[in-house]
Design an enzyme around this catalytic site. Structure first.
Site, PDB file in Angstrom:
ATOM      1  CG  ASN A   1      -1.981  -0.982   1.256  1.00  0.00           C
ATOM      2  OD1 ASN A   1      -2.376  -1.497   0.207  1.00  0.00           O
ATOM      3  ND2 ASN A   1      -2.464  -1.307   2.441  1.00  0.00           N
TER       4      ASN A   1
ATOM      5  N   GLY B   1       1.318  -1.148   3.842  1.00  0.00           N
ATOM      6  CA  GLY B   1       0.691  -2.427   3.526  1.00  0.00           C
ATOM      7  C   GLY B   1       1.278  -3.494   4.424  1.00  0.00           C
ATOM      8  CE  LYS B   2      -1.267  -6.357   9.562  1.00  0.00           C
ATOM      9  NZ  LYS B   2      -0.747  -5.258  10.381  1.00  0.00           N
TER      10      LYS B   2
ATOM     11  CB  ALA C   1       4.889  -3.724   1.666  1.00  0.00           C
TER      12      ALA C   1
ATOM     13  CD  GLU D   1      -3.622  -4.791   5.060  1.00  0.00           C
ATOM     14  OE1 GLU D   1      -3.992  -3.957   5.902  1.00  0.00           O
ATOM     15  OE2 GLU D   1      -2.562  -4.658   4.412  1.00  0.00           O
TER      16      GLU D   1
ATOM     17  CG  ASN E   1      -4.478  -7.294  17.698  1.00  0.00           C
ATOM     18  OD1 ASN E   1      -5.546  -7.917  17.726  1.00  0.00           O
ATOM     19  ND2 ASN E   1      -4.327  -6.216  16.958  1.00  0.00           N
TER      20      ASN E   1
ATOM     21  CG  LEU F   1      -0.619  -9.658  25.583  1.00  0.00           C
ATOM     22  CD1 LEU F   1      -0.285 -10.203  26.958  1.00  0.00           C
ATOM     23  CD2 LEU F   1      -2.032 -10.047  25.162  1.00  0.00           C
TER      24      LEU F   1
ATOM     25  CB  ALA G   1       4.613  -0.392  11.036  1.00  0.00           C
ATOM     26  CB  ALA G   2       3.810  -1.676  16.799  1.00  0.00           C
ATOM     27  N   GLY G   3       2.904  -4.075  15.037  1.00  0.00           N
ATOM     28  CA  GLY G   3       2.603  -5.493  14.855  1.00  0.00           C
ATOM     29  C   GLY G   3       3.342  -6.100  13.679  1.00  0.00           C
ATOM     30  CG  ASP G   4       2.568  -4.804   9.784  1.00  0.00           C
ATOM     31  OD1 ASP G   4       1.832  -5.795   9.972  1.00  0.00           O
ATOM     32  OD2 ASP G   4       2.171  -3.759   9.236  1.00  0.00           O
TER      33      ASP G   4
ATOM     34  CB  SER H   1       8.231   3.339  12.477  1.00  0.00           C
ATOM     35  OG  SER H   1       7.406   2.229  12.181  1.00  0.00           O
TER      36      SER H   1
END
Length: 308
Positions: free
Chosen positions: A9, A37-38, A40, A135, A179, A216, A244-247, A286
């Protein structure tokens, strides 16, 4: 090698004092344009963490398509299997408040045309890992998962955005990342009464033999893997935004597994990467590098692994 099959994305990000409620307009001072984009993001995170990464997906034949691939190309992600299609490049519209929380609306665009055929042409090996998200079309994710399983490799699904994956896709997985919200949505879809992420992870691991990591947020993570519990507290960081923390977690975690690291070390590296991503604005800008991840991961304490 890590193969990421997923979305690509362009992100339009605006800071706001607070996130809007239903039907409400909130003004922001401006906006920034970032690749995202998740799929990418996770490909870039895995690459910056040190893995060899191939990204399979699709972008449009527009200017946003070029912009969406810029950082991936610069960091050495293999983009030979990214299609150019006659649809607009996928876009995410992101608002972030001063506490770091966000609201995101994603327009699929070219991501709807992502095809897993490239996996059939690759020389996949048992040590390879396929990293999936939600996605791109689910039937394409399932085909990609089956291709990797035929090669003897591992399949990881990050259940984001939240939703109920098909039973066949769940059965094709080796590991699931959720999550708190995603865990609850999955439990509801399975008809389970569990609400707490750890309870959901434990049941998935125990009943379905599906190793599950539940992130968490500021509380760190808990994982149930092969009947063993892993619990990690998050480091204290100054949060700018959580985009983008989860990615970053998923990519760095997969990279550690691909490097042959033990599960506790892989969880620490994923958590360190996700925490570092919170300290900077934007999605791909980031995402941290291996040299930053290693010292923070080493400082994290893993609670004793306990049997189920």
């Amino acid at each position: 090698m890590i193969v990421v099959f997923g979305s690509i994305n362009i992100d339009l990000v605006t800071p706001v004092e607070r996130l809007p409620g239903p039907g409400e307009t909130v003004l922001g001072p401006g906006y920034a344009l970032h690749p995202g984009g998740k799929g990418a993001n996770q490909a870039l995170a895995a690459r910056r963490a040190g893995a060899d990464v191939v990204l399979v997906g699709a972008v449009g034949r527009d200017g946003f398509g070029d912009a969406a691939l810029t950082l991936l190309a610069a960091d050495g992600v293999d983009l030979a299997h990214v299609l150019r299609v006659a649809l607009p490049t996928g876009a995410a519209f992101i608002a972030t408040d001063r506490e770091g929380a966000n609201q995101i609306v994603v327009a699929a665009g070219a991501n709807a045309a992502a095809r897993p055929d490239a996996l059939e042409r690759m020389k996949l090996e048992p040590r390879d890992i396929l990293l999936l998200q939600r996605e791109v079309p689910e039937e394409a994710c399932l085909a990609a998962a089956r291709a990797m399983k035929r090669a003897g490799g591992r399949v990881i699904l990050n259940l984001a955005p939240a939703g109920a994956p098909a039973a066949a896709l769940l059965e094709a997985l080796d590991l699931l990342i959720v999550n708190e919200h995603e865990a609850m949505v999955l439990a509801q879809a399975l008809g389970w009464s569990e609400q707490e992420p750890e309870a959901v992870a434990r049941r998935l691991d125990g009943e379905r033999r599906l190793a599950t990591v539940a992130t968490l947020g500021a509380e760190g993570l808990v994982a149930w893997i092969g009947g063993a519990r892993h619990r990690l507290a998050a480091p204290e960081v100054e949060v700018v935004d959580t985009v983008a923390a989860g990615d970053s977690f998923a990519g760095a975690f997969a990279a550690a597994l691909a490097a042959g690291k033990a599960m506790p070390a892989a969880l620490r590296e994923g958590l360190a990467a996700g925490s570092l991503a919170c300290t900077r604005p934007g999605a791909q800008p980031s995402i941290p590098h291996a040299a930053e991840i290693a010292p923070l991961a080493a400082a994290l304490a893993d609670a004793p692994v306990s049997p189920g």
